[in-house]
Design a protein around this motif. Structure first.
Motif, short mmCIF file in Angstrom:
data_model
loop_
_atom_site.label_atom_id
_atom_site.label_comp_id
_atom_site.label_asym_id
_atom_site.label_seq_id
_atom_site.Cartn_x
_atom_site.Cartn_y
_atom_site.Cartn_z
N LEU A 100 36.70 28.73 37.04
CA LEU A 100 37.02 30.65 38.08
C LEU A 100 35.62 31.68 38.04
CD1 LEU A 100 38.67 32.55 38.58
CD2 LEU A 100 39.08 32.95 35.30
N LEU A 101 34.95 31.83 38.97
CA LEU A 101 33.71 32.39 39.39
C LEU A 101 34.35 33.91 38.70
CD1 LEU A 101 32.76 30.08 42.15
CD2 LEU A 101 32.54 29.43 39.85
N ALA A 102 35.34 34.31 39.42
CA ALA A 102 35.22 35.81 39.05
C ALA A 102 36.72 36.31 39.02
CB ALA A 102 34.75 36.08 40.58
N ARG A 103 37.45 37.77 38.65
CA ARG A 103 38.90 37.88 38.68
C ARG A 103 38.82 38.67 38.97
NH1 ARG A 103 41.63 35.76 33.54
NH2 ARG A 103 42.85 33.85 35.10
N GLY A 104 39.74 40.00 39.43
CA GLY A 104 40.26 40.98 39.38
C GLY A 104 41.58 41.24 38.59
N THR A 105 42.23 42.31 38.38
CA THR A 105 43.30 42.02 37.48
C THR A 105 43.82 43.19 37.37
OG1 THR A 105 42.82 41.93 35.49
CG2 THR A 105 43.39 39.90 35.92
N VAL A 106 45.44 43.65 38.47
CA VAL A 106 46.20 44.30 37.37
C VAL A 106 47.26 43.89 36.22
CG1 VAL A 106 47.95 46.27 38.73
CG2 VAL A 106 45.60 45.47 39.94
N GLN A 107 47.99 44.53 35.47
CA GLN A 107 49.03 44.56 34.97
C GLN A 107 49.82 45.45 34.76
OE1 GLN A 107 47.58 43.42 30.58
NE2 GLN A 107 49.69 42.90 29.47
N SER A 108 51.21 44.74 34.88
CA SER A 108 52.24 46.17 34.60
C SER A 108 52.98 45.07 33.86
CB SER A 108 52.73 45.88 36.04
OG SER A 108 54.30 46.72 36.12
N GLY A 109 53.65 46.07 32.39
CA GLY A 109 54.09 45.08 31.18
C GLY A 109 53.54 43.76 31.05
N GLU A 110 54.21 42.96 31.30
CA GLU A 110 54.30 41.66 30.60
C GLU A 110 53.35 41.11 31.76
OE1 GLU A 110 58.43 39.28 30.06
OE2 GLU A 110 57.38 40.44 28.25
N GLU A 111 53.15 41.55 32.89
CA GLU A 111 53.26 40.83 34.33
C GLU A 111 51.52 41.33 33.78
OE1 GLU A 111 55.65 41.57 37.33
OE2 GLU A 111 57.54 39.70 36.12
N ILE A 112 50.29 40.29 34.98
CA ILE A 112 49.42 40.04 34.88
C ILE A 112 49.15 39.56 36.49
CG2 ILE A 112 46.92 39.92 34.54
CD1 ILE A 112 48.10 39.25 31.46
N TYR A 113 48.76 40.49 36.94
CA TYR A 113 48.88 40.02 39.01
C TYR A 113 47.18 39.85 38.91
CZ TYR A 113 52.68 42.72 39.37
OH TYR A 113 53.98 43.53 38.94
N ALA A 114 46.84 38.38 39.76
CA ALA A 114 45.19 38.45 39.37
C ALA A 114 44.84 37.72 40.90
CB ALA A 114 44.38 37.44 39.06
N ILE A 115 43.71 38.58 41.28
CA ILE A 115 43.11 37.84 42.79
C ILE A 115 41.65 37.21 42.10
CG2 ILE A 115 41.76 39.96 43.07
CD1 ILE A 115 42.39 38.21 45.83
N GLU A 116 41.38 35.67 42.22
CA GLU A 116 40.17 35.17 41.39
C GLU A 116 39.79 34.01 42.86
OE1 GLU A 116 42.85 34.06 37.93
OE2 GLU A 116 43.16 32.61 39.24
N LYS A 117 38.44 33.98 42.41
CA LYS A 117 37.35 33.34 43.45
C LYS A 117 37.27 32.47 42.70
CE LYS A 117 33.63 34.56 45.39
NZ LYS A 117 32.11 35.31 46.05
N ILE A 118 37.42 30.67 42.89
CA ILE A 118 37.44 29.50 42.62
C ILE A 118 36.84 28.59 43.00
CG2 ILE A 118 39.38 30.00 41.23
CD1 ILE A 118 41.21 28.32 42.90
N TYR A 119 36.76 28.00 42.25
CA TYR A 119 35.78 26.48 43.31
C TYR A 119 36.30 25.53 42.90
CZ TYR A 119 32.28 23.46 43.91
OH TYR A 119 31.23 21.96 45.43
N ILE A 120 36.68 25.10 44.37
CA ILE A 120 37.62 23.44 43.77
C ILE A 120 36.55 22.24 43.23
CG2 ILE A 120 39.28 22.58 44.97
CD1 ILE A 120 39.86 24.91 44.25
N HIS A 121 36.75 21.76 42.85
CA HIS A 121 35.60 20.41 42.46
C HIS A 121 35.52 19.59 43.31
CE1 HIS A 121 34.74 22.03 38.13
NE2 HIS A 121 36.10 21.89 38.08
N GLU A 153 53.31 46.74 48.06
CA GLU A 153 52.05 47.42 48.60
C GLU A 153 50.79 48.06 47.79
OE1 GLU A 153 51.52 49.78 51.43
OE2 GLU A 153 51.92 48.31 53.24
N LYS A 154 51.46 49.12 46.46
CA LYS A 154 50.26 49.99 45.81
C LYS A 154 49.69 48.85 44.80
CE LYS A 154 51.20 52.87 42.07
NZ LYS A 154 52.21 53.13 41.07
N ASP A 155 50.96 47.61 44.14
CA ASP A 155 49.62 46.88 43.21
C ASP A 155 48.65 46.45 43.49
OD1 ASP A 155 51.02 48.18 40.85
OD2 ASP A 155 52.67 46.64 41.02
N LEU A 156 49.53 45.53 45.26
CA LEU A 156 48.50 44.69 45.75
C LEU A 156 46.80 45.58 46.24
CD1 LEU A 156 47.25 42.35 47.20
CD2 LEU A 156 48.51 43.17 49.50
N PHE A 157 47.37 46.86 47.36
CA PHE A 157 45.41 47.62 46.58
C PHE A 157 44.97 48.02 45.74
CE2 PHE A 157 43.65 51.65 46.72
CZ PHE A 157 42.78 51.58 47.78
#
Length: 92
Positions: free
Chosen positions: A13-34, A64-68
């Motif tokens: 996991l190289l980088a991660r952006g997140t948004v939390q809504s209650g107990e749910e965490i949405y993430a967009i991640e840059k990953i390096y697949i071995h 859409e608002k959370d995606l933004f």
């Protein structure tokens, strides 16, 4: 490549952006697949329960608002390359 935030047998996991809504965490991640030896972008969904964060192996559906906000945090967190940013500017 910078120091990974986390390493598993599948990826780094190289980088991660997140948004939390209650107990749910949405993430967009840059990953390096071995196995593929390449960087990829992953949308992920986590649930926080009893102080633990658990990956949910399901598609990420969000308003859409959370995606933004998620994409914006991804830019702030270094998920996207400069080349991607420039290409996105051209189509927007």
């Amino acid at each position: 490549m910078s120091q990974p935030l986390k390493t598993t047998s599948y990826c780094n996991l190289l980088a991660r952006g997140t948004v939390q809504s209650g107990e749910e965490i949405y993430a967009i991640e840059k990953i390096y697949i071995h196995d593929l030896q390449q960087e990829e972008i992953r949308f992920a969904w986590y649930k926080e329960q009893d102080g633990k964060i658990r990956f949910v192996p399901r598609p990420l559906d969000l308003p859409e608002k959370d995606l933004f906000h998620l994409i914006a945090h991804g830019f702030e967190s270094g998920v996207f390359s400069d080349e991607f940013r420039e290409n996105l500017k051209r189509i927007v």
